[in-house]
Design a protein around this motif. Structure first.
Motif, PDB file in Angstrom:
ATOM      1  N   LEU A 155       0.831  -1.208   0.000  1.00  0.00           N
ATOM      2  CA  LEU A 155       0.000   0.000   0.000  1.00  0.00           C
ATOM      3  C   LEU A 155       0.863   1.255   0.000  1.00  0.00           C
ATOM      4  O   LEU A 155       0.573   2.227  -0.717  1.00  0.00           O
ATOM      5  N   GLY A 156       1.926   1.237   0.813  1.00  0.00           N
ATOM      6  CA  GLY A 156       2.816   2.392   0.864  1.00  0.00           C
ATOM      7  C   GLY A 156       3.495   2.648  -0.466  1.00  0.00           C
ATOM      8  O   GLY A 156       3.600   3.799  -0.920  1.00  0.00           O
ATOM      9  N   ALA A 157       3.956   1.578  -1.106  1.00  0.00           N
ATOM     10  CA  ALA A 157       4.603   1.730  -2.411  1.00  0.00           C
ATOM     11  C   ALA A 157       3.627   2.299  -3.447  1.00  0.00           C
ATOM     12  O   ALA A 157       3.989   3.167  -4.254  1.00  0.00           O
ATOM     13  N   LEU A 158       2.379   1.841  -3.412  1.00  0.00           N
ATOM     14  CA  LEU A 158       1.385   2.340  -4.357  1.00  0.00           C
ATOM     15  C   LEU A 158       1.058   3.809  -4.105  1.00  0.00           C
ATOM     16  O   LEU A 158       0.855   4.585  -5.050  1.00  0.00           O
ATOM     17  N   ALA A 159       1.006   4.209  -2.833  1.00  0.00           N
ATOM     18  CA  ALA A 159       0.722   5.616  -2.522  1.00  0.00           C
ATOM     19  C   ALA A 159       1.844   6.522  -3.022  1.00  0.00           C
ATOM     20  O   ALA A 159       1.593   7.580  -3.619  1.00  0.00           O
ATOM     21  N   ILE A 160       3.103   6.114  -2.800  1.00  0.00           N
ATOM     22  CA  ILE A 160       4.236   6.917  -3.271  1.00  0.00           C
ATOM     23  C   ILE A 160       4.280   6.904  -4.798  1.00  0.00           C
ATOM     24  O   ILE A 160       4.604   7.921  -5.434  1.00  0.00           O
ATOM     25  N   LEU A 161       3.953   5.763  -5.383  1.00  0.00           N
ATOM     26  CA  LEU A 161       3.866   5.657  -6.842  1.00  0.00           C
ATOM     27  C   LEU A 161       2.869   6.682  -7.391  1.00  0.00           C
ATOM     28  O   LEU A 161       3.146   7.380  -8.375  1.00  0.00           O
ATOM     29  N   GLY A 162       1.699   6.781  -6.751  1.00  0.00           N
ATOM     30  CA  GLY A 162       0.696   7.755  -7.189  1.00  0.00           C
ATOM     31  C   GLY A 162       1.171   9.181  -7.027  1.00  0.00           C
ATOM     32  O   GLY A 162       0.894  10.041  -7.870  1.00  0.00           O
ATOM     33  N   ALA A 163       1.901   9.451  -5.933  1.00  0.00           N
ATOM     34  CA  ALA A 163       2.436  10.800  -5.713  1.00  0.00           C
ATOM     35  C   ALA A 163       3.448  11.160  -6.799  1.00  0.00           C
ATOM     36  O   ALA A 163       3.431  12.270  -7.344  1.00  0.00           O
ATOM     37  N   ALA A 164       4.341  10.220  -7.127  1.00  0.00           N
ATOM     38  CA  ALA A 164       5.337  10.470  -8.174  1.00  0.00           C
ATOM     39  C   ALA A 164       4.665  10.677  -9.519  1.00  0.00           C
ATOM     40  O   ALA A 164       5.054  11.562 -10.305  1.00  0.00           O
ATOM     41  N   ASP A 165       3.647   9.895  -9.811  1.00  0.00           N
ATOM     42  CA  ASP A 165       2.940  10.031 -11.078  1.00  0.00           C
ATOM     43  C   ASP A 165       2.241  11.381 -11.167  1.00  0.00           C
ATOM     44  O   ASP A 165       2.228  12.022 -12.224  1.00  0.00           O
ATOM     45  N   MET A 166       1.672  11.850 -10.039  1.00  0.00           N
ATOM     46  CA  MET A 166       1.001  13.146 -10.025  1.00  0.00           C
ATOM     47  C   MET A 166       1.986  14.270 -10.295  1.00  0.00           C
ATOM     48  O   MET A 166       1.677  15.220 -11.031  1.00  0.00           O
ATOM     49  N   LEU A 167       3.188  14.183  -9.723  1.00  0.00           N
ATOM     50  CA  LEU A 167       4.218  15.187  -9.980  1.00  0.00           C
ATOM     51  C   LEU A 167       4.565  15.214 -11.469  1.00  0.00           C
ATOM     52  O   LEU A 167       4.654  16.286 -12.081  1.00  0.00           O
ATOM     53  N   SER A 168       4.738  14.048 -12.058  1.00  0.00           N
ATOM     54  CA  SER A 168       5.051  13.967 -13.476  1.00  0.00           C
ATOM     55  C   SER A 168       3.932  14.556 -14.324  1.00  0.00           C
ATOM     56  O   SER A 168       4.174  15.333 -15.249  1.00  0.00           O
ATOM     57  N   VAL A 169       2.688  14.188 -14.012  1.00  0.00           N
ATOM     58  CA  VAL A 169       1.540  14.682 -14.777  1.00  0.00           C
ATOM     59  C   VAL A 169       1.409  16.199 -14.634  1.00  0.00           C
ATOM     60  O   VAL A 169       1.137  16.914 -15.608  1.00  0.00           O
ATOM     61  N   TYR A 170       1.602  16.695 -13.411  1.00  0.00           N
ATOM     62  CA  TYR A 170       1.493  18.134 -13.138  1.00  0.00           C
ATOM     63  C   TYR A 170       2.488  18.925 -13.993  1.00  0.00           C
ATOM     64  O   TYR A 170       2.134  19.903 -14.643  1.00  0.00           O
ATOM     65  N   VAL A 171       3.746  18.482 -13.997  1.00  0.00           N
ATOM     66  CA  VAL A 171       4.772  19.193 -14.759  1.00  0.00           C
ATOM     67  C   VAL A 171       4.534  19.027 -16.256  1.00  0.00           C
ATOM     68  O   VAL A 171       4.565  19.992 -17.023  1.00  0.00           O
ATOM     69  N   ARG A 172       4.292  17.782 -16.685  1.00  0.00           N
ATOM     70  CA  ARG A 172       4.138  17.534 -18.114  1.00  0.00           C
ATOM     71  C   ARG A 172       2.944  18.286 -18.682  1.00  0.00           C
ATOM     72  O   ARG A 172       3.042  18.911 -19.753  1.00  0.00           O
ATOM     73  N   SER A 173       1.814  18.261 -18.002  1.00  0.00           N
ATOM     74  CA  SER A 173       0.623  18.939 -18.509  1.00  0.00           C
ATOM     75  C   SER A 173       0.863  20.440 -18.631  1.00  0.00           C
ATOM     76  O   SER A 173       0.470  21.067 -19.628  1.00  0.00           O
ATOM     77  N   SER A 174       1.509  21.019 -17.619  1.00  0.00           N
ATOM     78  CA  SER A 174       1.782  22.458 -17.660  1.00  0.00           C
ATOM     79  C   SER A 174       2.744  22.796 -18.788  1.00  0.00           C
ATOM     80  O   SER A 174       2.546  23.772 -19.531  1.00  0.00           O
ATOM     81  N   LEU A 175       3.807  22.002 -18.945  1.00  0.00           N
ATOM     82  CA  LEU A 175       4.782  22.275 -20.001  1.00  0.00           C
ATOM     83  C   LEU A 175       4.162  22.144 -21.388  1.00  0.00           C
ATOM     84  O   LEU A 175       4.416  22.954 -22.275  1.00  0.00           O
ATOM     85  N   VAL A 176       3.355  21.106 -21.582  1.00  0.00           N
ATOM     86  CA  VAL A 176       2.729  20.904 -22.890  1.00  0.00           C
ATOM     87  C   VAL A 176       1.807  22.073 -23.225  1.00  0.00           C
ATOM     88  O   VAL A 176       1.816  22.604 -24.345  1.00  0.00           O
TER      89      VAL A 176
END
Length: 434
Positions: free
Chosen positions: A325-346
């Motif tokens: 569960l902990g790994a999945l939560a951190i995985l989701g946090a990392a993915d959100m950071l990536s999506v946040y930056v990528r969406s803004s840059l695009v």
């Protein structure tokens, strides 16, 4: 004298819209988690498949849901810009409600089969394609322009909170009674339809220029292919999630790999695992709403993709439910950071005249990474076993982050969200008539 509005929640139509969005996403997320579990369980119990063979069925489930997304995404966007948007959203939710009722009936009658589950999953995918664009297009029409950023943030909260609660609710309801998740999903979709009905009628503005959805998509693809920065940003997410996604294999881990006191965690554990990434993503989204990211955004995006891959590897190796569960939560946090930056840059590296079409390409890439990622996971699991497939996928995502930092150096050189002067100059040049 009227008091100035300070929050979208002061507007009745937005309150109705927010509740409708929450109810619809809550229903959808509850359905998705149970459909996946039933496909795996039926394959194992009724068809006598091995773990690897049943894992392949989960991959095929992803492919079945991707086909309507790939074929109908341009049509759905065109429909939301052509017809009254409440009507489109209500009609799509009504289709999904009928799918949920059918799934509830066949589950209650115990007549489930893999072909039937695949057909209903595809119909569910069709409904999802049309709900998204029509619902997203409603908010800007019911709030003043100055409140739109707050409305978008509140709408995102509705989506994220429902994404956390929906899988958990579906898992616990299934444990109480197999048809219950589908009955509740149908009821929630009916609530969403009723909540949208009093919202004022929303007609899209008249279309201008070329409105053919296929031509628009081709134009967007051509533009992205010609601009290395956009190509790198969009394909980074596409390949990282395509190769590194572990979501499709969660039913396998819930039924046959993760145990508590000698018993598999089952659908309740599956619901918690499906919701864990959304918890991490919601925390990161809330943090950025309070303290926006400003510096070294490109390199942070690349590191977040590597962290996503590392957490995927840890999840694949784990046999401890809490660690998973902990790994999945951190995985989701990392993915959100990536999506946040990528969406803004695009968005900010695309001229306004192309922004809609590039967004369509980006949206299709996200759909492809999620749904085709399930197919890839199923095929890999058939060869390597589910745990081996997840670990290999996580390692591949780490490799993608490293490779993209050199194949697309523009990504790691992005210091802020502001496009460099040469990008602005190029955009101005391209907007000039030939």
């Amino acid at each position: 004298m009227n008091t100035p509005l300070t929050s979208p929640l002061q507007i009745r139509d937005f309150r109705l819209y927010w509740c409708a969005r929450f109810a619809a996403v809550l229903a959808t997320m509850g359905m998705v988690v149970i459909i996946g579990y039933q496909v795996y369980d039926v394959a194992r119990s009724d068809y006598g498949m091995s773990i690897r063979q049943a894992s392949l069925m989960l991959g095929l489930l992803g492919a079945v849901q991707f086909v309507p997304l790939a074929l109908l995404t341009p049509v759905a966007g065109w429909t939301a810009d052509r017809f009254e948007r409440r009507t489109v959203a209500r009609f799509a939710n009504a289709i999904d409600m009928l799918v949920a009722l059918t799934l509830g009936l066949v589950t209650y009658a115990d007549v489930l089969s893999l072909p039937l589950l695949f057909i209903l999953a595809a119909l569910h995918g069709v409904a999802r394609v049309f709900v998204g664009p029509s619902m997203s297009a409603i908010a800007p029409n019911i709030v003043p322009a100055e409140l739109l950023p707050k409305a978008i943030a509140l709408s995102s909260i509705a989506w994220q909170s429902a994404s956390v609660a929906g899988p958990a609710l579906g898992g616990f309801l299934y444990a109480a009674g197999a048809p219950l998740p589908y009955w509740s999903a149908a009821a929630l979709m009916l609530v969403a339809i009723l909540l949208l009905t009093p919202v004022r009628r929303i007609m899209p503005p008249p279309m201008q220029g070329s409105t053919h959805p296929i031509r628009q998509m081709v134009d967007g693809l051509t533009y992205v292919r010609r601009h290395n920065f956009l190509l790198g940003a969009i394909t980074l997410d596409l390949f990282a999630v395509l190769l590194g996604g572990a979501t499709a294999m969660l039913p396998v881990f819930a039924r046959d790999i993760l145990f508590i006191d000698g018993q598999p965690v089952g659908t309740q554990g599956l619901g918690l695992m499906r919701g864990a990434p959304a918890v991490g993503a919601a925390l990161v989204a809330g943090w950025f709403a309070w303290a926006p990211l400003r510096n070294n955004v490109g390199i942070k995006m690349l590191w977040s993709v590597a962290a996503f891959g590392l957490m995927t590897v840890i999840f694949g190796l784990s046999t401890n439910f809490l660690l998973s569960l902990g790994a999945l939560a951190i995985l989701g946090a990392a993915d959100m950071l990536s999506v946040y930056v990528r969406s803004s840059l695009v968005q900010l590296h695309t001229p306004d005249m192309m922004r809609g079409r590039v967004s369509a390409v980006s949206g299709l890439a996200i759909s492809a990474s999620n749904e085709l990622g399930e197919l890839q996971s199923g095929l890999a699991a058939a060869l390597l076993g589910p745990a081996g497939a997840v670990v290999a996928g996580g390692a591949a995502a780490i490799g993608i982050a490293g490779a993209w930092s050199y194949l697309f150096p523009e990504l790691r050189r992005a210091k802020t969200f502001d496009p460099p002067p040469e990008v602005l100059a190029q955009a101005v040049q391209e907007e000039k008539p030939a």
